[in-house]
Design a protein around this motif. Structure first.
Motif, PDB file in Angstrom:
ATOM      1  N   LYS A   1      22.776 134.920  22.648  1.00 54.70           N
ATOM      2  CA  LYS A   1      21.841 135.648  23.509  1.00 54.70           C
ATOM      3  C   LYS A   1      20.380 135.259  23.286  1.00 54.70           C
ATOM      4  O   LYS A   1      19.541 135.493  24.135  1.00 54.70           O
TER       5      LYS A   1
ATOM      6  N   VAL B   1      30.596 131.216  28.528  1.00 56.62           N
ATOM      7  CA  VAL B   1      30.720 132.016  27.306  1.00 56.62           C
ATOM      8  C   VAL B   1      30.468 131.149  26.077  1.00 56.62           C
ATOM      9  O   VAL B   1      29.882 131.605  25.097  1.00 56.62           O
TER      10      VAL B   1
ATOM     11  N   MET C   1      28.956 142.324  30.824  1.00 56.03           N
ATOM     12  CA  MET C   1      29.946 141.273  30.852  1.00 56.03           C
ATOM     13  C   MET C   1      30.799 141.358  32.110  1.00 56.03           C
ATOM     14  O   MET C   1      31.820 140.716  32.205  1.00 56.03           O
TER      15      MET C   1
ATOM     16  N   ILE D   1      28.879 135.920  22.167  1.00 52.96           N
ATOM     17  CA  ILE D   1      27.798 136.245  23.107  1.00 52.96           C
ATOM     18  C   ILE D   1      26.532 136.672  22.358  1.00 52.96           C
ATOM     19  O   ILE D   1      25.427 136.270  22.719  1.00 52.96           O
TER      20      ILE D   1
END
Length: 164
Positions: free
Chosen positions: A37, A67, A1, A33
């Motif tokens: 993903k 994000v 990150m 996140i």
């Protein structure tokens, strides 16, 4: 990150000054996140945010969008490729002019053709780093609505339904 510049800045400050708030921020970001993903970058929607407010930092807004599950955009994207249009309007000024703008300026976008138009009405949206996670939640509900429901719809953002 480490590519999240603002998150790093905010989290470092919170770690020093408010560890509890840092833990909450860190947990929330990791949940978002993690959910995203499995969605490849090229499958994420191309989002354009329109605001008359010059005080919004574009790099900060791009991080929020990234994000929240939008496709990262390095440069200008042809309007016809834009899949979601988001207008930032705390004062509801867009409500009277938006239909005409959508039929003229934005008519060729995928967003207009697929009725993917949204208005964010949240006060100080993308301007207050203390609201980093709330701003991401607002965008995530819009950009990745299948995966996120935080309860901000109707309060901080609305879908602008165009039926012509």
């Amino acid at each position: 990150m480490n590519e999240l510049t603002y998150y790093t800045e905010i989290s470092e400050d919170l770690q020093k000054n408010n560890p509890t708030a840092y833990e909450e921020l860190d947990e929330e970001i990791h949940i978002i996140i993690h959910k995203l993903k499995f969605i490849p970058l090229e499958s994420r929607p191309i989002v354009q945010v329109i605001s008359n407010d010059e005080s919004i930092q574009q790099d900060y807004l791009q991080e929020l969008l990234k994000v929240a599950g939008a496709q990262p955009i390095a440069s200008a994207v042809p309007l016809e490729d834009v899949e979601i249009l988001i207008f930032i309007d705390e004062t509801n000024n867009y409500l009277s002019t938006l239909p005409v703008e959508l039929q003229t300026l934005y008519a060729e976008s995928k967003a207009v053709k697929n009725n993917q138009i949204y208005i964010i009405q949240k006060s100080a949206f993308a301007k207050d780093k203390a609201a980093y996670i709330q701003d991401i939640e607002v965008l995530a509900e819009i950009v990745q609505s299948k995966y996120f429901v935080f309860g901000h719809e109707g309060e901080e953002w609305i879908k602008f339904d165009i039926r012509y």
